[in-house]
Design an enzyme around this catalytic site. Sequence first.
Site: not given
Ligand code: VGL
Ligand code: ZN
Length: 287
Positions: A37, A79, A81, A138, A188, A233
Site C-alpha cells: 500500500d 488498498d 476501495h 481513502h 485488495k 496492513c
Molecule cells: C490501511 C488503514 C486503512 C493500511 C488501509 O494500508 O495499513 N490502513 N486502510
Molecule cells: Zn483502507
Amino acid sequence: AVAGMFLKLSVCVSVLCACGALTVGPADRPVALVVIDVQNCFVPGGENPVPGGADVIPVINGLRERYGDGLDLVVMSQDWHCADHVSFTSQHPGYSNFEVMELDYDSQGALCTGPSPYAVNCTGSVAHRLNQTLWPDHCVINTTGAEFHPQLTTEPTDLVVQKGYRCEVCAEFHPQLTTEPSDLVVQKGYRCEVDSYSAFFDNGGFRQTELDSLLRQRQVRSLIITGLALDFCVFYTALDGRRLGYDTYVVRDAARGITPAGVERAMAEMEAAGVSVIRAEDVGRVL
Ligand code: VGL
Ligand code: ZN
C-alpha cells in the site's frame, strides 16, 4: 524472475558441488519483496496519511535493486476501495475518524449491520463480529466506469454527472516508487462491505485474494514485507504470510506505522508469531 531463479539455482548447485557439506539455505526457493500500500492516500498530504510514510520509498526502491540478485519477485498491494466503503467514517453518521465500531456479518461474509446500503444480503444470523476502525475516505477506485450502487435505479435517459471522486490519484502508487512490468499487483479491499488489511484475506477471513496461489505457483518460500502501515496492513499481511507457511520478514526501516503504540504491539505480536523483524541492511542475509 525465471532468469533470477535459474541463476540462483545454478549458483546453489555449483556451491553444493564445490563443498558438498554446505546445507541448502532459505534462498534455495524464490524470495518475494512485498510492498504494501505505498499509495498517495497513505503518505502525508494524502487522505489517510501515515506519519513519515514517504520515507519508506527510497528504502524500498533500494531493496528492489536486488531483483535478479537473490530477489525473484516484487509484489505490490493496493488498498482499492469503493467510494462508500464500509471502513469510511463518512458512511457512519455520528462516528468520528479512528473510532472503532462493531460490524456484524453472517457466515458467508454478508454484512448484517445497518444502515449501510450493503447490509442487504444478510441471512439473519450473525456469525462474525468484527471491530472496524473507521478511516477517512481513502484509496477510492478511480475509474470513470465506477458502477452505481445496485439498489439505485438508473435509466438510459438519466443525465449522469460524475462528481465527488474524492481522490483522483489516491489509489495510484506513489510516483517516486519504482515499479516494473514484472511486478505482481494485488488489489485488495474492493468488497465494499468488509475491510481488508492483509494482502491475503479480508478482515473476516471470508475471501482470499489470489496472492497465496500466485506465490505457490512460483514456489516462493520467503516474503520480505515492507510498506504502509506497519500497525495495520503490513502487520496483518505478515501474520497471514507466516500462518500460510512462508518464511516471513518485515523490514522495519522500510515500513512506518500510524501510532507508536500500535507499532509496538504489532512488533511484539509479529515476533511472537515467528515473523522476523530485520533492517534493510540485513536483507542480503535472507536472499
Ligand atoms: C490501511 C488503514 C486503512 C493500511 C488501509 O494500508 O495499513 N490502513 N486502510
Ligand atoms: Zn483502507
